[in-house]
Design an enzyme around this catalytic site. Sequence first.
Site, short mmCIF file in Angstrom:
data_model
loop_
_atom_site.label_atom_id
_atom_site.label_comp_id
_atom_site.label_asym_id
_atom_site.label_seq_id
_atom_site.Cartn_x
_atom_site.Cartn_y
_atom_site.Cartn_z
N ASP A 189 -9.16 5.82 9.45
CA ASP A 189 -10.08 4.81 8.92
C ASP A 189 -10.15 3.62 9.88
OD1 ASP A 189 -11.77 3.66 6.83
OD2 ASP A 189 -10.11 2.30 6.40
N ASP A 208 10.96 2.48 6.21
CA ASP A 208 10.57 1.09 6.43
C ASP A 208 11.69 0.41 7.20
OD1 ASP A 208 9.94 -1.81 5.96
OD2 ASP A 208 8.41 -0.95 4.64
N GLU A 229 -13.21 -0.70 17.54
CA GLU A 229 -14.15 -0.61 16.41
C GLU A 229 -15.38 -1.44 16.71
OE1 GLU A 229 -12.25 -1.45 12.66
OE2 GLU A 229 -10.59 -0.09 13.07
N ILE A 268 0.84 -1.21 0.00
CA ILE A 268 0.00 0.00 0.00
C ILE A 268 0.88 1.26 0.00
CG2 ILE A 268 -1.79 1.27 1.26
CD1 ILE A 268 -2.79 -1.49 2.29
N HIS A 319 -13.56 2.16 8.69
CA HIS A 319 -12.74 1.03 8.20
C HIS A 319 -13.18 0.59 6.80
CE1 HIS A 319 -9.99 -2.40 9.78
NE2 HIS A 319 -9.85 -2.27 8.46
N ILE A 320 -13.15 1.57 5.89
CA ILE A 320 -13.62 1.29 4.52
C ILE A 320 -12.47 1.21 3.51
CG2 ILE A 320 -15.95 2.24 4.79
CD1 ILE A 320 -14.87 4.85 3.46
N GLY A 321 -11.24 1.10 4.03
CA GLY A 321 -10.08 1.09 3.13
C GLY A 321 -10.21 0.15 1.95
N ALA A 322 -10.66 -1.08 2.22
CA ALA A 322 -10.74 -2.08 1.15
C ALA A 322 -12.17 -2.26 0.65
CB ALA A 322 -10.21 -3.41 1.66
#
Length: 309
Positions: free
Chosen positions: A258, A172, A263, A153, A281-284
């Site tokens: 998100d 990273d 949750e 991502i 939590h609508i990322g995907a």
Amino acid sequence: MAAMSALICDKVDPILNKILGDNGIDVAYEPEITPEALLEKAADYQIIIVRSRTKITANVIERATSCQIVARVGVGLDNIDTKACEARKIRVLNAVEGAMNAVAELVLGLMLSMARHIPRADSAIRRDKWLKKELLGSELRGKYLGIVGMGNIGKRLARLARALNMNVMGFDVAPIDQEFSREVGLMKVDLDTLFQSADYVSLHVPLLDSTRHLVDSKRLSLMKPTARIINTSRGGIVDEDALYDAIESGKIAGAALDVFETEPAIQNRLATLDGVVMTPHIGAQTGEAQGLAANVIAEKIVQTVRGVI
Ligand code: NAD
């Protein structure tokens, strides 16, 4: 291929059912199955498939005496007890490829929402308020985006952000591909430099002991007062109390979330702050991502059953 049976426990794109069926796997589709019913039926299936709702606990694995594969139609494995699977030599599969563009595009949407105050403008106009003068925004062009976690991502986001003429910095713990960095003009920096210099910090790391509260009051204090955080990775990576204090006191300008420590994030006090944009939590949650994830996981299951992977 020996006849196998699969139990799909959550709502998934119908293509998954079709590909498994076409490959001789008997499929039971029970998207509303309760935890109790799953415990009762677990022993009957070689393959158990979930999305986010169903939890594959150690108890389920203990009952799933014929199980050979547990598959998640998504990226994170938070709802699967992977240690219990490993102990029983059950293969755990996921579909990392499905969500990467969907989540990266959501990050763009969240950055633009904050930069141009789109949610506030929309909710005001619905209350007959014309906030034109108050809602002076800023542009993304030329701003510094710091990406923490340069995996699938993070990399996709870097490409999209470059298309908007943003300057992109990345951090990273694993080495970042040189060719990729050159291609997108990525500046590799350490974590403190990233937090100090970014206008937007976007988080794309897994939730691990080492990443829990990676964004705490100390890191937030490094940021510019105009800077904003975006978290579409996992709740728990940001210390929400520290984030609330930082925004409320004006130490940073805002955040878009998100994912949350708890949750569904109902009654979350971050929702009282103007600088905060929240999504459930609508990322995907795009048709394309769900379809892609279903295709990817179906292929992985078929190949695993055939002994190819
Ligand atoms: P990925 O495994 O491809 O990339 C994660 C990267 O984080 C890796 O490169 C890894 O080396 C790096 N990393 C690990 N620990 C780190 C640390 N302490 N500091 C810096 N980097 C570190 O994963 P991905 O597919 O890019 O997904 C990233 C995150 O997005 C995951 O947490 C995933 O659960 C989440 N996600 C959320 C949604 C959503 O709906 N919002 C959807 C899909 C994925």
